[in-house]
Enzyme design. Sequence first.
Site, PDB file in Angstrom:
ATOM      1  N   CYS A   1       6.895 -13.580   7.166  1.00  0.00           N
ATOM      2  CA  CYS A   1       7.366 -12.666   8.199  1.00  0.00           C
ATOM      3  C   CYS A   1       6.381 -12.594   9.382  1.00  0.00           C
ATOM      4  O   CYS A   1       6.251 -13.576  10.102  1.00  0.00           O
ATOM      5  CB  CYS A   1       7.662 -11.309   7.588  1.00  0.00           C
ATOM      6  SG  CYS A   1       8.883 -10.391   8.520  1.00  0.00           S
TER       7      CYS A   1
ATOM      8  N   HIS B   1      10.321 -11.833   2.556  1.00  0.00           N
ATOM      9  CA  HIS B   1       9.186 -11.225   1.844  1.00  0.00           C
ATOM     10  C   HIS B   1       9.206 -11.480   0.328  1.00  0.00           C
ATOM     11  O   HIS B   1       9.545 -10.565  -0.433  1.00  0.00           O
ATOM     12  CB  HIS B   1       9.205  -9.713   2.057  1.00  0.00           C
ATOM     13  CG  HIS B   1       8.805  -9.286   3.423  1.00  0.00           C
ATOM     14  ND1 HIS B   1       7.497  -9.038   3.774  1.00  0.00           N
ATOM     15  CD2 HIS B   1       9.538  -9.085   4.533  1.00  0.00           C
ATOM     16  CE1 HIS B   1       7.442  -8.681   5.043  1.00  0.00           C
ATOM     17  NE2 HIS B   1       8.669  -8.702   5.527  1.00  0.00           N
TER      18      HIS B   1
ATOM     19  N   GLU C   1       6.892 -11.384  -1.723  1.00  0.00           N
ATOM     20  CA  GLU C   1       5.957 -10.485  -2.422  1.00  0.00           C
ATOM     21  C   GLU C   1       6.619  -9.160  -2.802  1.00  0.00           C
ATOM     22  O   GLU C   1       6.034  -8.380  -3.543  1.00  0.00           O
ATOM     23  CB  GLU C   1       4.709 -10.252  -1.556  1.00  0.00           C
ATOM     24  CG  GLU C   1       4.883  -9.342  -0.348  1.00  0.00           C
ATOM     25  CD  GLU C   1       5.614  -9.997   0.819  1.00  0.00           C
ATOM     26  OE1 GLU C   1       6.111 -11.123   0.667  1.00  0.00           O
ATOM     27  OE2 GLU C   1       5.697  -9.350   1.873  1.00  0.00           O
TER      28      GLU C   1
HETATM   29  N1  GLN Z   1       8.777  -7.378  13.198  1.00  0.00           N
HETATM   30  C1  GLN Z   1       7.458  -7.785  12.817  1.00  0.00           C
HETATM   31  C2  GLN Z   1       6.800  -8.632  13.908  1.00  0.00           C
HETATM   32  O1  GLN Z   1       7.462  -9.011  14.821  1.00  0.00           O
HETATM   33  C3  GLN Z   1       7.486  -8.549  11.516  1.00  0.00           C
HETATM   34  C4  GLN Z   1       8.076  -7.701  10.425  1.00  0.00           C
HETATM   35  C5  GLN Z   1       7.538  -8.017   9.076  1.00  0.00           C
HETATM   36  O2  GLN Z   1       6.512  -8.670   8.891  1.00  0.00           O
HETATM   37  N2  GLN Z   1       8.241  -7.506   8.073  1.00  0.00           N
HETATM   38  O3  GLN Z   1       5.645  -8.896  13.831  1.00  0.00           O
END
Ligand code: GLN
Length: 193
Positions: free
Chosen positions: A77, A174, A176
């Site tokens: 992410c 994610h 994890e």
């Molecule tokens: N929206 C976050 C970003 O742009 C990422 C979200 C996340 O890691 N769950 O950095």
Amino acid sequence: MKIGVLALQGDFAEHMVALRRIKVETAEVRLPRHLADLDGLIIPGGESTTIGKLAVAYDLMEPLRHFAAEKAIWGTCAGAIFLSKDARRSQPLLEVMDITVERNAFGRQVDSFEIDLEVPAFAKANLDRDVYHAIFIRAPLIESVFGTSSVISALPDGRIVAARQGRLLATSFHPELTADDRFHRFFAWMAKS
Ligand code: GLN
């Protein structure tokens, strides 16, 4: 085998729990010297702008780029955004992976969702190929893979959510936050090979 987790911001603790569950030694990484004895590094989800600013403040940018050239790194992410060459915004990026990303591509926090994905590459690491249940939280989309990057998984409509380039791995979602350890096992396999 020792896999560190960048512990500047975000859900690094959950990654460490997953690594311990699969019996991989782990450590928090906050300073350049913490990278010294690692085979791989996970950059967790969180807020990519914050992770980037803190990495600059702790003089981690160049050490992380050197690490990426020699060892394995997996960004989940926000971590995937931080690995990318381009996020179409001005924010510190490692720019080590041949992917472009679109932040918050699926909307706001309330638009977070879960979906089953096909991950054919699991077979390479001798992991079973049943669908993988993925959790997306204000996730980025991997808009494009180029150079030596390739697609590891995509949504049913073809939009890319996981990519690999040698020993670099990026996932929009994610792993994890689930009990399914296959992505952690896959990354440990990448770090070993
Ligand atoms: N929206 C976050 C970003 O742009 C990422 C979200 C996340 O890691 N769950 O950095």
